[in-house]
Motif scaffolding. Structure first.
Motif, mmCIF file in Angstrom:
data_model
loop_
_atom_site.group_PDB
_atom_site.id
_atom_site.type_symbol
_atom_site.label_atom_id
_atom_site.label_comp_id
_atom_site.label_asym_id
_atom_site.label_seq_id
_atom_site.Cartn_x
_atom_site.Cartn_y
_atom_site.Cartn_z
ATOM 1 N N SER A 39 33.706 22.103 1.285
ATOM 2 C CA SER A 39 34.515 22.949 0.411
ATOM 3 C C SER A 39 34.305 22.591 -1.059
ATOM 4 C CB SER A 39 35.999 22.797 0.789
ATOM 5 O OG SER A 39 36.808 23.502 -0.097
ATOM 6 N N GLN A 40 34.261 21.304 -1.337
ATOM 7 C CA GLN A 40 34.044 20.834 -2.702
ATOM 8 C C GLN A 40 32.658 21.232 -3.198
ATOM 9 O OE1 GLN A 40 34.889 16.659 -3.022
ATOM 10 N NE2 GLN A 40 35.125 16.755 -5.246
ATOM 11 N N LEU A 41 31.655 21.112 -2.355
ATOM 12 C CA LEU A 41 30.292 21.486 -2.716
ATOM 13 C C LEU A 41 30.210 22.976 -3.046
ATOM 14 C CD1 LEU A 41 27.051 20.448 -2.315
ATOM 15 C CD2 LEU A 41 27.285 22.139 -0.514
ATOM 16 N N THR A 42 30.731 23.826 -2.178
ATOM 17 C CA THR A 42 30.626 25.269 -2.414
ATOM 18 C C THR A 42 31.401 25.671 -3.669
ATOM 19 O OG1 THR A 42 32.446 25.723 -0.875
ATOM 20 C CG2 THR A 42 30.214 25.863 -0.006
ATOM 21 N N ASN A 43 32.562 25.089 -3.880
ATOM 22 C CA ASN A 43 33.347 25.389 -5.079
ATOM 23 C C ASN A 43 32.614 24.926 -6.334
ATOM 24 O OD1 ASN A 43 35.656 26.286 -6.517
ATOM 25 N ND2 ASN A 43 36.489 24.221 -6.522
ATOM 26 N N THR A 44 32.055 23.735 -6.282
ATOM 27 C CA THR A 44 31.346 23.186 -7.436
ATOM 28 C C THR A 44 30.102 24.010 -7.750
ATOM 29 O OG1 THR A 44 32.155 20.966 -6.936
ATOM 30 C CG2 THR A 44 30.240 21.120 -8.388
ATOM 31 N N ILE A 45 29.329 24.367 -6.754
ATOM 32 C CA ILE A 45 28.128 25.175 -6.993
ATOM 33 C C ILE A 45 28.506 26.493 -7.662
ATOM 34 C CG2 ILE A 45 26.309 26.522 -5.867
ATOM 35 C CD1 ILE A 45 25.993 24.199 -3.868
ATOM 36 N N SER A 46 29.533 27.136 -7.152
ATOM 37 C CA SER A 46 29.954 28.415 -7.722
ATOM 38 C C SER A 46 30.366 28.266 -9.185
ATOM 39 C CB SER A 46 31.112 28.988 -6.900
ATOM 40 O OG SER A 46 31.588 30.168 -7.490
ATOM 41 N N ILE A 47 31.209 27.311 -9.455
ATOM 42 C CA ILE A 47 31.717 27.113 -10.822
ATOM 43 C C ILE A 47 30.605 26.642 -11.757
ATOM 44 C CG2 ILE A 47 33.236 25.671 -12.243
ATOM 45 C CD1 ILE A 47 35.226 25.780 -9.862
ATOM 46 N N GLN A 48 29.856 25.635 -11.333
ATOM 47 C CA GLN A 48 28.870 25.022 -12.231
ATOM 48 C C GLN A 48 27.697 25.947 -12.555
ATOM 49 O OE1 GLN A 48 30.748 23.018 -13.124
ATOM 50 N NE2 GLN A 48 30.763 21.027 -12.166
ATOM 51 N N THR A 49 27.201 26.683 -11.570
ATOM 52 C CA THR A 49 26.061 27.551 -11.862
ATOM 53 C C THR A 49 26.463 28.696 -12.789
ATOM 54 O OG1 THR A 49 26.345 28.791 -9.804
ATOM 55 C CG2 THR A 49 24.778 26.974 -9.772
ATOM 56 N N GLN A 50 27.663 29.206 -12.599
ATOM 57 C CA GLN A 50 28.148 30.259 -13.495
ATOM 58 C C GLN A 50 28.395 29.713 -14.901
ATOM 59 O OE1 GLN A 50 31.323 32.674 -11.674
ATOM 60 N NE2 GLN A 50 30.641 31.797 -9.743
ATOM 61 N N ALA A 51 28.991 28.529 -14.971
ATOM 62 C CA ALA A 51 29.247 27.917 -16.273
ATOM 63 C C ALA A 51 27.939 27.612 -17.009
ATOM 64 C CB ALA A 51 30.069 26.634 -16.091
ATOM 65 N N TYR A 52 26.934 27.191 -16.263
ATOM 66 C CA TYR A 52 25.618 26.913 -16.841
ATOM 67 C C TYR A 52 25.029 28.178 -17.464
ATOM 68 C CZ TYR A 52 20.515 26.013 -16.603
ATOM 69 O OH TYR A 52 19.173 25.909 -16.862
#
Length: 198
Positions: free
Chosen positions: A155-168
């Motif tokens: 859950s943490q991985l999927t949430n982080t990927i979603s947030i971080q790639t968009q923020a990038y």
């Protein structure tokens, strides 16, 4: 699990706006400390800080065997024009096997516009999308190695990927802001990616 970037939400936008503001104010030199203070995606030290599964304290988690990150160029992408505002899309797959995450390039869902196939600035930006996901997978593997619950880490991985790639994408304007792009590349290369909560 298939992950394809290109989604936006208010939380991601606010995080990226904070990152962009700090980068513009302080330049690339202050990227690591500034982005952490702004609630951005990077931690201030080269060691990855993660919560210990039972104690809740922070510890430094070296990953013994890093995720093999795919090294791709636009020669690996199918050329197509799907219409719309984007000139390229990098898709990837992450998987969990034997209590360990891996990341692969998803060629079938990746593409580059024919007019952008020789754009090295955009190519580098897309390469760092994969490097960012690999850095996140490395942190997740460190959490699992220290006994964290597998479902929580997924859950943490999927949430982080979603947030971080968009923020990038937002912070770099999809690679068009060279100073911000260089600063974030440096932070990713130094292992200064920070996990989002599950």
């Amino acid at each position: 699990m298939v992950s394809i970037r290109r989604h936006r939400d208010a939380k991601t936008f606010a995080s990226a706006q904070a990152m962009r503001s700090i980068l513009m104010r302080h330049g690339a030199v202050a990227v690591a400390s500034g982005l952490l203070a702004a609630g951005g995606i990077f931690a201030p030290s080269a060691a990855t800080a993660v919560a210990a599964p039972r104690s809740g304290t922070l510890m430094s988690t070296p990953v013994q065997v890093p995720v093999q990150c795919p090294m791709v160029t636009f020669a690996d992408y199918p050329q197509r024009d799907p219409g719309g505002q984007f000139l390229a899309n990098t898709a990837f797959r992450w998987s969990l096997s034997n209590h360990r995450f891996s990341v692969t390039f998803d060629r079938a869902n990746s593409w580059v516009h024919p007019n952008a196939a020789n754009n090295h600035q955009l190519e580098r930006h897309e390469q760092y999308h994969l490097k960012l996901v690999c850095a996140i997978a490395n942190i997740a593997n460190g959490l699992l190695a220290h006994g964290a619950n597998e479902q929580t880490v997924v859950s943490q991985l999927t949430n982080t990927i979603s947030i971080q790639t968009q923020a990038y994408d937002l912070a770099t304007d999809h690679g068009r802001l060279a100073l911000q792009q260089a600063a974030i590349e440096q932070a990713i290369d130094l292992g200064q990616v920070q996990m989002a909560p599950p």
